[in-house]
Scaffold this active site. Structure first.
Site, PDB file in Angstrom:
ATOM      1  N   HIS A  12      48.866  21.708  55.363  1.00 11.42           N
ATOM      2  CA  HIS A  12      49.305  22.883  54.588  1.00 11.42           C
ATOM      3  C   HIS A  12      49.944  22.379  53.300  1.00 11.42           C
ATOM      4  O   HIS A  12      51.076  21.914  53.300  1.00 11.42           O
ATOM      5  CB  HIS A  12      50.307  23.729  55.370  1.00 11.42           C
ATOM      6  CG  HIS A  12      50.621  25.036  54.708  1.00 11.42           C
ATOM      7  ND1 HIS A  12      50.316  26.251  55.290  1.00 11.42           N
ATOM      8  CD2 HIS A  12      51.184  25.335  53.513  1.00 11.42           C
ATOM      9  CE1 HIS A  12      50.690  27.228  54.477  1.00 11.42           C
ATOM     10  NE2 HIS A  12      51.223  26.682  53.388  1.00 11.42           N
ATOM     11  N   HIS A  14      50.378  22.879  48.855  1.00 13.45           N
ATOM     12  CA  HIS A  14      50.205  23.585  47.589  1.00 13.45           C
ATOM     13  C   HIS A  14      50.159  22.557  46.463  1.00 13.45           C
ATOM     14  O   HIS A  14      51.092  21.771  46.295  1.00 13.45           O
ATOM     15  CB  HIS A  14      51.362  24.557  47.344  1.00 13.45           C
ATOM     16  CG  HIS A  14      51.432  25.659  48.362  1.00 13.45           C
ATOM     17  ND1 HIS A  14      50.711  26.824  48.242  1.00 13.45           N
ATOM     18  CD2 HIS A  14      52.129  25.760  49.522  1.00 13.45           C
ATOM     19  CE1 HIS A  14      50.957  27.602  49.282  1.00 13.45           C
ATOM     20  NE2 HIS A  14      51.818  26.978  50.085  1.00 13.45           N
ATOM     21  N   LYS A  96      42.226  31.784  54.340  1.00  9.04           N
ATOM     22  CA  LYS A  96      43.675  31.964  54.429  1.00  9.04           C
ATOM     23  C   LYS A  96      44.015  33.440  54.242  1.00  9.04           C
ATOM     24  O   LYS A  96      43.641  34.065  53.245  1.00  9.04           O
ATOM     25  CB  LYS A  96      44.385  31.132  53.351  1.00  9.04           C
ATOM     26  CG  LYS A  96      45.909  31.284  53.325  1.00  9.04           C
ATOM     27  CD  LYS A  96      46.559  30.739  54.586  1.00  9.04           C
ATOM     28  CE  LYS A  96      48.067  30.982  54.587  1.00  9.04           C
ATOM     29  NZ  LYS A  96      48.794  30.137  53.618  1.00  9.04           N
ATOM     30  N   HIS A 135      49.604  33.241  56.971  1.00  7.73           N
ATOM     31  CA  HIS A 135      51.032  33.308  56.682  1.00  7.73           C
ATOM     32  C   HIS A 135      51.559  34.477  57.508  1.00  7.73           C
ATOM     33  O   HIS A 135      51.387  35.641  57.143  1.00  7.73           O
ATOM     34  CB  HIS A 135      51.275  33.542  55.192  1.00  7.73           C
ATOM     35  CG  HIS A 135      52.735  33.597  54.839  1.00  7.73           C
ATOM     36  ND1 HIS A 135      53.355  32.619  54.089  1.00  7.73           N
ATOM     37  CD2 HIS A 135      53.709  34.495  55.150  1.00  7.73           C
ATOM     38  CE1 HIS A 135      54.634  32.925  53.949  1.00  7.73           C
ATOM     39  NE2 HIS A 135      54.865  34.062  54.581  1.00  7.73           N
ATOM     40  N   HIS A 169      53.233  27.184  59.064  1.00  6.66           N
ATOM     41  CA  HIS A 169      54.659  26.888  58.853  1.00  6.66           C
ATOM     42  C   HIS A 169      55.589  27.691  59.768  1.00  6.66           C
ATOM     43  O   HIS A 169      56.391  28.502  59.333  1.00  6.66           O
ATOM     44  CB  HIS A 169      55.062  27.058  57.393  1.00  6.66           C
ATOM     45  CG  HIS A 169      54.455  28.222  56.677  1.00  6.66           C
ATOM     46  ND1 HIS A 169      54.482  29.513  57.160  1.00  6.66           N
ATOM     47  CD2 HIS A 169      53.817  28.275  55.482  1.00  6.66           C
ATOM     48  CE1 HIS A 169      53.891  30.302  56.308  1.00  6.66           C
ATOM     49  NE2 HIS A 169      53.464  29.594  55.282  1.00  6.66           N
ATOM     50  N   ASP A 241      53.701  22.167  53.659  1.00 13.16           N
ATOM     51  CA  ASP A 241      53.999  23.312  52.795  1.00 13.16           C
ATOM     52  C   ASP A 241      54.745  22.858  51.544  1.00 13.16           C
ATOM     53  O   ASP A 241      55.575  23.588  50.997  1.00 13.16           O
ATOM     54  CB  ASP A 241      54.807  24.380  53.540  1.00 13.16           C
ATOM     55  CG  ASP A 241      54.789  25.729  52.829  1.00 13.16           C
ATOM     56  OD1 ASP A 241      53.908  25.950  51.959  1.00 13.16           O
ATOM     57  OD2 ASP A 241      55.673  26.570  53.113  1.00 13.16           O
TER      58      ASP A 241
END
Length: 339
Positions: A12, A14, A96, A135, A169, A241
């Site tokens: 995960h 970004h 996602k 999420h 997460h 994350d």
């Protein structure tokens, strides 16, 4: 003393986009075989062409590297069988789902998750063997959002028993039993959710660099998640994350959610696992579990950590990216990457 990790994966991540992408990608590319890259750019990465173009920018930012970016598509109601089939054939096996308004870049997310059109997309994903990452938060009271989303996970897991679903997460201890209940439900754990609590955000002076979504919760939640990680529970894999932001967007009246942890993930995890006498489980947590859950290859990439002290600098990632600084600045770690 040396610790060897083969084929670690960050499930995960970004990376944002250029120019920030060019500043942060190297930290993950150097130390991980691959990473699942989140598609919540602006505009979102919601079709094959955008995903392939984004992958090219990531590879360019990584330079000469063995790193593999695992691409995902942003789930919207316009996603259909033809697009998903083309994506799967191009090697993209993740979609996602963002509840609309739940986190950074979720403005284009799904308002009604159990709406017929969304369920049609998920049925296609099940048929094609595409993995669904979620999420998992409602729009309710901030400390209860994850728990309030449990019924959605339960509905999806039972409606689509052949669809592999990832609870991203995990932050609430009550979610552990839910993941264990359903054979097709798995989860990722972050460094910050297994080491920090809400006290780190608002227990003293307000610390915007510890603000993330899902929000850090109680010491009880932190400690329960830590035990899951330390045991290398077979249904949980590591997903950082790591989420960089410009300093101006963190240190302001409406600070952005996200913790940039990429530069120090493995030394920090090694220190935690060693302190709890579980160092032998670290490779399973960061490598074996991801390989098994996501059917990822065991690559030739070897990461070596050496037992030696090093002190974290005041600035990592450049002057504009500072989320890692308040967490680790000035701290001495007992493990360091071997160059």
């Amino acid at each position: 003393m040396q610790l060897t990790l083969q084929s670690p994966y960050d499930m995960h991540l970004h990376l944002r986009d250029t120019p920030m992408l060019e500043a942060v990608a190297k930290y993950t590319a150097r130390y991980f075989s691959g990473a699942l890259v989140m598609p919540n750019l602006n505009p979102p990465v919601d079709c094959l062409d955008l995903a392939l173009a984004y992958k090219e920018r990531i590879l360019k930012a990584c330079g000469d590297s063995t790193f593999t970016p695992l691409m995902s598509l942003y789930l919207t109601e316009k996603l259909d069988r033809a697009q998903l089939k083309m994506a799967k054939e191009a090697g993209i096996q993740f979609i996602k789902l963002y509840p609309k308004g739940a986190t950074t870049g979720s403005e284009s997310g799904v308002s009604a998750i159990l709406a017929p059109k969304v369920l049609e997309v998920l049925e296609v994903a099940q048929d094609l063997g595409v993995i669904l990452s979620i999420h998992g938060e409602s729009n309710g009271f901030v400390m209860e959002r994850e728990a309030e989303f449990h019924s959605i996970f339960a509905e999806l897991a039972t409606t689509f028993p052949r669809l592999k679903i990832i609870f991203e997460h995990l932050s609430d201890h009550r979610s552990i039993a839910l993941v264990e209940k359903y054979d097709n439900l798995f989860a990722t754990l972050t460094l910050h959710h297994i080491t920090l609590s809400l006290d780190d955000v608002i227990g003293g002076a307000l610390n915007p660099h510890c603000f993330c979504k899902p929000i850090l919760k109680t010491p009880k939640d932190r400690d329960a998640l830590l035990q899951v990680a330390l045991s290398a529970h077979s249904k949980f894999s590591f997903g950082s994350d790591s989420a960089p932001h410009l300093q101006a967007n963190k240190e302001c009246a409406k600070g952005a959610a996200g913790i940039f942890s990429a530069p120090l993930l493995l030394p920090a995890l090694a220190e935690i696992f060693e302190a709890h006498h579980c160092l032998e489980n670290l490779e399973s947590f960061v490598a074996h579990n991801a390989q098994r859950i996501y059917h990822l290859p065991k690559t030739d990439k070897i990461v070596r950590l050496t037992k030696k002290s090093f002190k974290v600098a005041d600035s990592i990632g450049g002057d504009s990216i500072r989320s890692v600084v308040p967490l680790f600045a000035g701290r001495t770690f007992s493990w360091d990457y071997e160059c």
